[in-house]
Design a protein around this motif. Sequence first.
Motif, PDB file in Angstrom:
ATOM      1  N   UNK A   1      -2.174  -3.014   0.708  1.00 23.81           N
ATOM      2  CA  UNK A   1      -1.237  -3.140  -0.417  1.00 23.81           C
ATOM      3  C   UNK A   1      -0.539  -1.822  -0.743  1.00 23.81           C
ATOM      4  N   UNK A   2      -0.599  -0.859   0.179  1.00 24.16           N
ATOM      5  CA  UNK A   2      -0.028   0.468  -0.082  1.00 24.16           C
ATOM      6  C   UNK A   2       1.200   0.711   0.788  1.00 24.16           C
ATOM      7  N   UNK A   3       2.175   1.422   0.231  1.00 24.26           N
ATOM      8  CA  UNK A   3       3.367   1.790   0.999  1.00 24.26           C
ATOM      9  C   UNK A   3       3.520   3.307   0.938  1.00 24.26           C
ATOM     10  N   UNK A   4       3.428   3.932   2.092  1.00 21.19           N
ATOM     11  CA  UNK A   4       3.612   5.382   2.158  1.00 21.19           C
ATOM     12  C   UNK A   4       5.033   5.744   1.744  1.00 21.19           C
ATOM     13  N   UNK A   5       5.196   6.880   1.075  1.00 15.99           N
ATOM     14  CA  UNK A   5       6.539   7.365   0.787  1.00 15.99           C
ATOM     15  C   UNK A   5       7.258   7.618   2.108  1.00 15.99           C
ATOM     16  N   UNK A   6       8.594   7.459   2.151  1.00 18.54           N
ATOM     17  CA  UNK A   6       9.316   7.713   3.400  1.00 18.54           C
ATOM     18  C   UNK A   6       8.927   9.066   4.001  1.00 18.54           C
ATOM     19  N   UNK A   7       8.772   9.086   5.316  1.00 22.18           N
ATOM     20  CA  UNK A   7       8.301  10.307   5.994  1.00 22.18           C
ATOM     21  C   UNK A   7       9.291  11.460   5.853  1.00 22.18           C
ATOM     22  N   UNK A   8      10.569  11.130   5.599  1.00 22.45           N
ATOM     23  CA  UNK A   8      11.587  12.185   5.451  1.00 22.45           C
ATOM     24  C   UNK A   8      11.825  12.557   3.982  1.00 22.45           C
ATOM     25  N   UNK A   9      10.870  12.241   3.106  1.00 18.52           N
ATOM     26  CA  UNK A   9      10.977  12.591   1.686  1.00 18.52           C
ATOM     27  C   UNK A   9      10.927  14.116   1.540  1.00 18.52           C
ATOM     28  N   UNK A  10      11.956  14.745   0.970  1.00 16.18           N
ATOM     29  CA  UNK A  10      11.949  16.218   0.863  1.00 16.18           C
ATOM     30  C   UNK A  10      10.897  16.699  -0.143  1.00 16.18           C
TER      31      UNK A  10
ATOM     32  N   UNK B   1       1.585  -3.366 -13.033  1.00 17.42           N
ATOM     33  CA  UNK B   1       2.482  -2.227 -12.877  1.00 17.42           C
ATOM     34  C   UNK B   1       2.264  -1.486 -11.569  1.00 17.42           C
ATOM     35  N   UNK B   2       3.121  -0.513 -11.363  1.00 19.66           N
ATOM     36  CA  UNK B   2       3.192   0.230 -10.107  1.00 19.66           C
ATOM     37  C   UNK B   2       2.943   1.707 -10.372  1.00 19.66           C
ATOM     38  N   UNK B   3       2.357   2.376  -9.367  1.00 17.50           N
ATOM     39  CA  UNK B   3       2.137   3.811  -9.479  1.00 17.50           C
ATOM     40  C   UNK B   3       2.431   4.525  -8.161  1.00 17.50           C
ATOM     41  N   UNK B   4       2.733   5.824  -8.290  1.00 22.27           N
ATOM     42  CA  UNK B   4       2.639   6.726  -7.143  1.00 22.27           C
ATOM     43  C   UNK B   4       1.244   7.322  -7.210  1.00 22.27           C
ATOM     44  N   UNK B   5       0.490   7.152  -6.119  1.00 27.08           N
ATOM     45  CA  UNK B   5      -0.906   7.603  -6.102  1.00 27.08           C
ATOM     46  C   UNK B   5      -1.147   8.520  -4.913  1.00 27.08           C
TER      47      UNK B   5
ATOM     48  N   UNK C   1      -2.144  12.198   1.161  1.00 28.06           N
ATOM     49  CA  UNK C   1      -0.926  11.388   1.341  1.00 28.06           C
ATOM     50  C   UNK C   1      -0.567  10.690   0.035  1.00 28.06           C
ATOM     51  N   UNK C   2       0.725  10.513  -0.193  1.00 26.09           N
ATOM     52  CA  UNK C   2       1.216   9.823  -1.396  1.00 26.09           C
ATOM     53  C   UNK C   2       1.707   8.423  -1.033  1.00 26.09           C
TER      54      UNK C   2
END
Length: 332
Positions: A105-114, A69-73, A87-88
Amino acid sequence: MVIAKAWALKKHFDGFPKTSDFDLKEIELPNLKDGGEQKLLLESVFLSVDPYMRPYSKRDMKEGDIMIGTQVARVIESKNPAFTVGAFVVAGRGWRTHFISDGKDLQLLPSNWPESLPRSLALGTIGMPGLTAYFGLLEVCKMKPGETVLVNAAAGAVGSVVGQLAKIGGCKVVGCAGSDDKVAYLKKIGFDEAFNYKTVKSLDEALRKASPDGYDCFFDNVGGEFASVAINQMKKYGRIAICGAISQYNDSVPQKGPYVQLPMIFKELQMEGFIVSRWNNRREEGLQALLKWVVEGKVKCHEQVTEGFENMPTAFIGMLKGENLGKAVVKV
């Protein structure tokens, strides 16, 4: 030193998953070392439960493995300059409260995420399910303005986005779901026609009534009987995107049929199965389009949030039973 909690697959599912099929473990994580591979310590904030976990667990997992599974960490300790503390990220590290990573294996949330937007949406509308809808419609269904799009499991994480993107693309949209509340939700978010497949007398009649001329595109999340009925109502040269088969995931004995050859020949249909990772090289394109539509209010999001890591199995089982409206997530 951090003690992580993790849910393991105690026993492969036989039919519908049960809470006794899972085992809650504690894992002692080592301290981060300078110069080593393990440069980041992260804690899960939101975890995803998705239909794919059911068939993939059978295909890819051994008993005793941590559930996929996947998470926001959130990064809570960093020796990697690419990831600052706080950082998320989106990670695919399974059902764990904490984990160590080298960052690859990590993907940062888009930098323009409000700031005002829930980060849990990175597991749903602005994440894998949203991308599945985006690429499935654009690349597999190849929808065009003025066409009629049919989507089942339409109130789920993928289906609800499919319908809204089809409306943005200038299509008529027909959706079906398994409760009157879900049908009301579909109409609220702009579906032209919606019905409860559990209460209609005839699925065939309900589909004909919703679109007497038939369907150009069919985005199939369900398979089984629904698919075998719907394929006969496709227009000539129609396109069918096979995204899931949730009606079959928990079967101990495989269903027979459907037999698709005759309608496919007579109507010259295209049917294609797909997995969203095919478009990983265009992930940023899809995320930015989805983020823009969400911020503009053109795509509405609904989440079913379960509180507490200890409730992961319950949330997973509830999602497979169709108890969720929109995306099912667990808040740690």
